[in-house]
Write a protein that holds these residues in place. Structure first.
Motif, short mmCIF file in Angstrom:
data_model
loop_
_atom_site.label_atom_id
_atom_site.label_comp_id
_atom_site.label_asym_id
_atom_site.label_seq_id
_atom_site.Cartn_x
_atom_site.Cartn_y
_atom_site.Cartn_z
N ARG A 108 0.82 -1.22 0.00
CA ARG A 108 0.00 0.00 0.00
C ARG A 108 0.85 1.27 0.00
O ARG A 108 0.32 2.35 0.24
CB ARG A 108 -0.92 0.02 1.23
N ALA A 164 4.70 3.53 -1.39
CA ALA A 164 5.66 3.75 -2.46
C ALA A 164 6.72 4.73 -1.98
O ALA A 164 6.52 5.46 -1.01
CB ALA A 164 4.95 4.30 -3.69
N LEU A 180 -0.06 5.23 0.34
CA LEU A 180 -0.84 5.92 -0.66
C LEU A 180 -2.33 5.72 -0.38
O LEU A 180 -2.75 4.63 0.00
CB LEU A 180 -0.51 5.40 -2.06
N ARG A 216 -5.06 4.83 -1.79
CA ARG A 216 -5.62 4.17 -2.96
C ARG A 216 -6.93 3.50 -2.57
O ARG A 216 -7.05 2.87 -1.51
CB ARG A 216 -4.65 3.12 -3.52
N HIS A 220 -2.08 9.64 -7.68
CA HIS A 220 -1.52 9.29 -6.38
C HIS A 220 -2.59 8.76 -5.44
O HIS A 220 -2.31 7.97 -4.55
CB HIS A 220 -0.87 10.53 -5.76
N THR A 243 -1.22 -0.31 -6.07
CA THR A 243 -0.09 0.50 -6.52
C THR A 243 0.63 -0.22 -7.65
O THR A 243 0.47 -1.43 -7.84
CB THR A 243 0.91 0.73 -5.38
#
Length: 334
Positions: free
Chosen positions: A168, A170, A183, A185, A273, A300
């Motif tokens: 999850r 980066a 992130l 997401r 993002h 991601t």
């Protein structure tokens, strides 16, 4: 709600892959260097008030700058983790890794080590150990302390006192002490209720080839064809917004359909993002679904790349790979 506690680590295997954390100056600049075990023992011995689990050390070969990380190296790293746990009776593993591709490797190992009954923690540093203001020892010590307090089985990413889920997050900065971030997401789906036996960590893996293609305005079918004809088994398609692409380009859609007929698994993720892919929101997305593109939801790039390598490398039938892509296996979609 009662919090779940996990056993404290008693014996940690430290796997050193190289990266900035152990680099030393060379004629061409900073380069991976051997001898980190002795430096680590000296550092920890010099902190008698620090309580960490017993640990042993293995230097991977070759030591690399993480910019040179490959899926083939992942398989050797996976084997080293399994050997440490199943053969050498270590109850935890700490992987020292360069930061440039650390999120990729930690995400990949999350899928390669499904079912492993031990925690695996990845960490590294932005500056080499020993240089002024280095973050190396705080990250190594922090990871060991966290293992000594007990962590859930599975793969974790530790950096500057923070524990992150590798599927999850980066690397979002090339400087400072906080290069990694979770992130935001979205686009979660149902969790897989039962995993095929082939995905268990103790099963053999094969080397696979996965490509990544970011969409840009005016991208031509010829660029997609080049990827399709390169021998890849799967393709991560980095789409606009919630999963849109050049839907009014018949040649581009025809190439995607050709990929499906060739057995190439194509998965759409968003370039944004935050958010995720919902292929049925816009016509430009539903047309991608119509030619066989799968939804990566909120995954991601690092997560879907590692997931595809694991699913294809397990030797699953193509239909099963396509089914599992869109299901949550270890938190990548939840």
């Amino acid at each position: 709600m009662t919090s779940v506690s996990y056993p404290a680590a008693q014996r940690v295997m430290v796997l050193y892959t190289g990266g900035t954390i152990g680099m030393q100056a060379s004629a061409s600049g900073l380069a991976p260097a051997s001898g980190f075990e002795a430096r680590m023992r000296e550092q920890l011995t010099g902190q008698p008030g620090l309580s960490v689990p017993d640990w042993c050390f293995r230097e991977m070969a070759p030591l690399i700058d993480s910019a040179n990380m490959t899926p083939e190296y992942w398989l050797r790293l996976r084997d080293a983790v399994v050997e440490a746990v199943d053969v050498q009776q270590c109850d935890s593993v700490l992987v020292l890794h360069g930061t440039d591709t650390l999120a990729y490797s930690a995400a990949a190992m999350s899928f390669q080590l499904l079912g492993l009954p031990a925690p695996v923690v990845f960490t590294g540093s932005m500056l080499p150990a020993g240089v002024p203001d280095s973050d190396a020892w705080e990250n190594v010590c922090g990871a060991l302390v966290a293992l000594g307090q007990g962590l859930a089985p599975g793969v974790h990413l530790h950096f500057h006192g923070e524990m992150l889920s590798p599927t999850r997050c980066a690397k979002i900065r090339s400087f400072g002490r906080h290069p990694f971030a979770a992130l935001n997401r979205t686009g979660g789906v149902a969790k897989a209720q039962a995993l095929p036996a082939q995905l268990n960590y103790c099963q053999a893996r094969q080397l696979t080839t996965v490509g990544v293609l970011p969409l840009v305005p005016g991208i031509a079918a010829a660029q997609l064809d080049g990827m399709i004809d390169s021998g890849i088994q799967a393709l991560v398609l980095e789409c606009f917004g919630s999963g849109t692409g050049p839907s009014d380009n018949p040649a581009f859609l025809a190439s995607l359909q050709r990929a499906e007929k060739l057995g190439i698994v194509v998965v759409a993720v968003t370039q944004c993002h935050e958010g995720g892919v919902e292929l049925d929101v816009y016509e430009a997305g539903s047309r991608l679904r119509g030619v066989g593109v799968l939804s990566g939801g909120g995954m991601t790039r690092e997560a879907v790349f590692g997931k595809l390598h694991a699913l294809l490398g397990a030797g699953l039938e193509l239909a099963e790979v396509r089914r599992l892509v869109e299901l949550d296996l270890c938190g990548e979609l939840s």
